[in-house]
Scaffold this motif. Sequence first.
Motif, short mmCIF file in Angstrom:
data_model
loop_
_atom_site.label_atom_id
_atom_site.label_comp_id
_atom_site.label_asym_id
_atom_site.label_seq_id
_atom_site.Cartn_x
_atom_site.Cartn_y
_atom_site.Cartn_z
N SER A 170 43.31 32.30 42.81
CA SER A 170 44.13 31.93 42.40
C SER A 170 43.83 30.79 41.45
O SER A 170 44.19 30.05 40.63
CB SER A 170 44.46 30.71 43.15
OG SER A 170 44.68 29.68 44.08
N VAL A 171 42.62 30.20 41.53
CA VAL A 171 41.66 29.04 40.27
C VAL A 171 41.75 29.78 38.53
O VAL A 171 42.45 29.19 38.38
CB VAL A 171 40.16 28.44 40.93
CG1 VAL A 171 40.02 27.80 39.95
CG2 VAL A 171 40.59 27.98 42.24
N PHE A 172 41.38 31.43 38.31
CA PHE A 172 41.24 31.69 37.56
C PHE A 172 42.97 32.04 36.79
O PHE A 172 43.48 32.16 35.61
CB PHE A 172 40.45 32.95 37.86
CG PHE A 172 39.22 32.70 37.72
CD1 PHE A 172 38.68 32.22 36.11
CD2 PHE A 172 38.65 32.64 38.79
CE1 PHE A 172 36.99 31.44 36.59
CE2 PHE A 172 36.95 32.52 39.60
CZ PHE A 172 36.55 32.03 38.01
N VAL A 173 43.64 32.13 38.11
CA VAL A 173 45.13 32.80 37.91
C VAL A 173 45.85 31.32 37.27
O VAL A 173 46.88 31.61 36.47
CB VAL A 173 46.02 33.82 39.03
CG1 VAL A 173 47.47 33.72 38.40
CG2 VAL A 173 45.42 34.77 39.83
N ALA B 119 45.02 28.83 35.71
CA ALA B 119 44.02 27.72 34.79
C ALA B 119 44.60 28.84 34.53
O ALA B 119 44.45 28.35 32.63
CB ALA B 119 42.64 28.79 34.99
N PHE B 120 44.92 30.44 33.95
CA PHE B 120 45.49 30.90 32.82
C PHE B 120 47.44 31.07 33.01
O PHE B 120 47.87 31.80 31.65
CB PHE B 120 45.20 32.06 31.94
CG PHE B 120 43.59 32.30 31.83
CD1 PHE B 120 43.41 32.34 30.16
CD2 PHE B 120 42.88 32.35 32.52
CE1 PHE B 120 42.04 31.66 30.25
CE2 PHE B 120 40.82 32.29 32.53
CZ PHE B 120 40.54 32.30 31.26
N SER B 121 47.82 30.28 33.58
CA SER B 121 49.22 30.68 33.74
C SER B 121 49.85 30.38 33.12
O SER B 121 51.57 30.75 32.60
CB SER B 121 49.78 29.36 34.73
OG SER B 121 49.23 28.42 34.44
N LYS B 122 49.77 29.38 32.14
CA LYS B 122 51.01 29.20 30.48
C LYS B 122 49.97 29.50 29.38
O LYS B 122 49.92 28.89 28.36
CB LYS B 122 50.60 27.63 30.75
CG LYS B 122 51.72 26.89 31.63
CD LYS B 122 52.17 25.78 30.93
CE LYS B 122 53.44 24.80 32.48
NZ LYS B 122 52.89 24.21 33.28
N GLY B 123 49.53 30.49 29.94
CA GLY B 123 48.09 31.10 28.45
C GLY B 123 46.97 30.05 27.97
O GLY B 123 46.71 29.19 28.29
N ALA B 124 46.92 31.77 27.59
CA ALA B 124 45.47 31.07 26.89
C ALA B 124 45.02 29.69 25.83
O ALA B 124 44.21 29.00 25.79
CB ALA B 124 44.34 32.20 25.72
N PHE C 153 43.35 23.33 37.01
CA PHE C 153 42.83 24.81 37.57
C PHE C 153 41.94 24.71 36.21
O PHE C 153 41.12 25.98 36.25
CB PHE C 153 44.31 26.00 38.07
CG PHE C 153 44.35 25.01 38.89
CD1 PHE C 153 44.56 25.85 40.44
CD2 PHE C 153 45.34 24.41 38.97
CE1 PHE C 153 44.20 25.62 41.31
CE2 PHE C 153 46.04 25.03 40.65
CZ PHE C 153 45.23 25.34 41.70
N ALA C 154 42.45 25.14 34.86
CA ALA C 154 41.41 25.10 34.23
C ALA C 154 40.14 24.14 33.59
O ALA C 154 39.06 25.29 33.99
CB ALA C 154 41.96 25.10 32.56
N VAL C 155 39.96 23.67 33.82
CA VAL C 155 38.47 22.74 34.56
C VAL C 155 37.93 22.84 35.31
O VAL C 155 36.52 23.46 35.67
CB VAL C 155 38.91 21.40 33.97
CG1 VAL C 155 37.93 20.43 34.23
CG2 VAL C 155 39.95 21.03 32.60
N LEU D 89 36.24 26.18 35.46
CA LEU D 89 34.44 26.17 35.33
C LEU D 89 33.99 26.40 35.93
O LEU D 89 32.57 26.38 36.06
CB LEU D 89 34.34 24.82 33.69
CG LEU D 89 34.98 24.45 32.40
CD1 LEU D 89 34.69 23.84 32.05
CD2 LEU D 89 34.46 26.17 32.35
N LEU D 90 34.32 25.23 37.25
CA LEU D 90 33.56 24.83 38.08
C LEU D 90 34.10 26.19 39.46
O LEU D 90 32.54 26.63 39.78
CB LEU D 90 33.96 24.06 39.08
CG LEU D 90 33.90 22.21 38.68
CD1 LEU D 90 34.57 21.34 38.91
CD2 LEU D 90 32.24 21.74 38.16
N ALA D 91 34.20 26.86 38.91
CA ALA D 91 34.47 28.49 39.64
C ALA D 91 33.83 28.93 39.50
O ALA D 91 33.28 30.17 40.02
CB ALA D 91 35.61 28.77 40.15
#
Lengths: 234, 301
Positions: free
Chosen positions: B54-57, B59-64, B266-268, B271-273
């Motif tokens: 879910s962290v990665f999903v 993070a990119f939910s609003k696009g790159a 989530f984007a930031v 990085l930690l994930a």
Amino acid sequence: MDSFWDTVTTPRVLAAFRLTFGASALAALINTVFGLLVAWVLVRYSFPGRKIVDAMVDMPFALPTAVAGIALTAVYAPTGWIGAPLAKWGIQAAFAPLGVVIALTFIGLPFVVRTLQPVLEATEPDMEEAALTLGASRWQTVRRVVFPPLIPALLTGFALSFARAVGEYGSVAFISGNMPMRTEIAPLLIMTKLEQYDYAGATAIAVVMLVVSFAMLLTINLLQAWSRRWTGGK
Amino acid sequence: MDGGEIMAGAATSLTRFNASASAKTLTEPRWVQRIAIGVALAFLGLFLVVPLLSVFVNAFSKGAGVFARAIVDPIALSAIKLTLLTAVIAVPANLVFGLAASWSIARFRFPGRNFLITLIDLPFSVSPVISGMVFVLMFGAQGWFGSWLGDHGIKILFAVPGIVLATIFVTFPFVAREVIPLMQSQGTDEEEAAFVLGASGWQMFWRVTLPNIKWGLLYGIILCNARAMGEFGAVSVVSGHIRGRTNTIPLHVEILYNEYNFAAAFAVASLLALLALVTLVAKTWVEWRFRSETSARHPEL
């Protein structure tokens, strides 16, 4: 001294202690049951991806608690992947005491597995073979022969997981919603008091938590000594 | 071995790989195995895999584009810089402290030795919030050294030194608790031999002691670094949350999240994930190397 007792016996502080210790105990219990299962499966059975699963168990140690907090909140919120189906059943996970238990289960997950694994790996098959030859069923063998030596390690894992959960702040701060009297944990209350420059109040709560921590540390040391005696100095 | 005794709370430890003889001759019926494996994997999936995904999903939910902007944001960059700076100071500091503590505990008997052993574990047994609070009580305006520091214009609390100190404190046990059991099980024979053969103290350390403890040391450093970069509770107490100045990556995640800027948070956080995943891979690699070296040296294990 009077102000110490006044601080630690206010209804809000007592509610925070109840939640902290209650949710920690429940989370540690969940981890004991499932940790036993996970350790057993990892040591005794082989299946594709076993090594990756084994490595994944340590994730809660590697993932920063703040990240765990927002991730668990996203997943278990009423709109989340798991929270939405739960909400249909009328169960609120995030922003409720259940959310606190979920976060604390995540945090304490590796402890029981990692305490049990070496003990399970060290068990010799002769006892089990003997039980089998003497006519015991597999279930009887597991219950009467395999399980008893695991008890000290299980208790140690429970205590470690509980001790870790009691002090946890990062992940719970996000998922609990921090409502006084309902979902506010003791470390968060310390944080709140520090932000209000109420150092005496913060210290008073911290003292109670430190006493519990040291009691746990002592218990864990005794349990580990017992565990080693049981497994013959392993 | 009394190495295990002192390490209360040592859940993840390299030395647990010393003995590994598994009993697989007796087992349960196939269907029992399948159910057990299924339930175990479902539990781990629900609590570990789904949140990590879910962290990665998210993070990119609003696009790159949103993802990239969240990371190159100047405030985010300054948080990344501060986190790196903290780790660059805290990890070597604890490498030195951890080695010194392990050396004295494993090699010498002295009054207060047991007290030192207990002290090493202390940061693991208290809440990170309490660890941070200790520094507020010492260096805060009303603290023990507060007025002296104020008079001399030295800022520790709500400034970078406080963050570094709190991080060093919470990450102290990692190196020591990995190295002590290794040094103890190694004993002093090899070092004594080196000494008798005329090695200097320094040569003895580099040529004899270090090769024996290197995997434990590396393992401790990996875990220490992960915690140093990810610490939240203790750092949160001492940081003062000054944007662009005393915010580390985890604190920056919190601020973004509390502002309902979820995609950026989530984007930031991703990085930690990512750091966590790298840590797990590195850790598993060290475990694997340690195991193969141990079994090469002691084939009977």
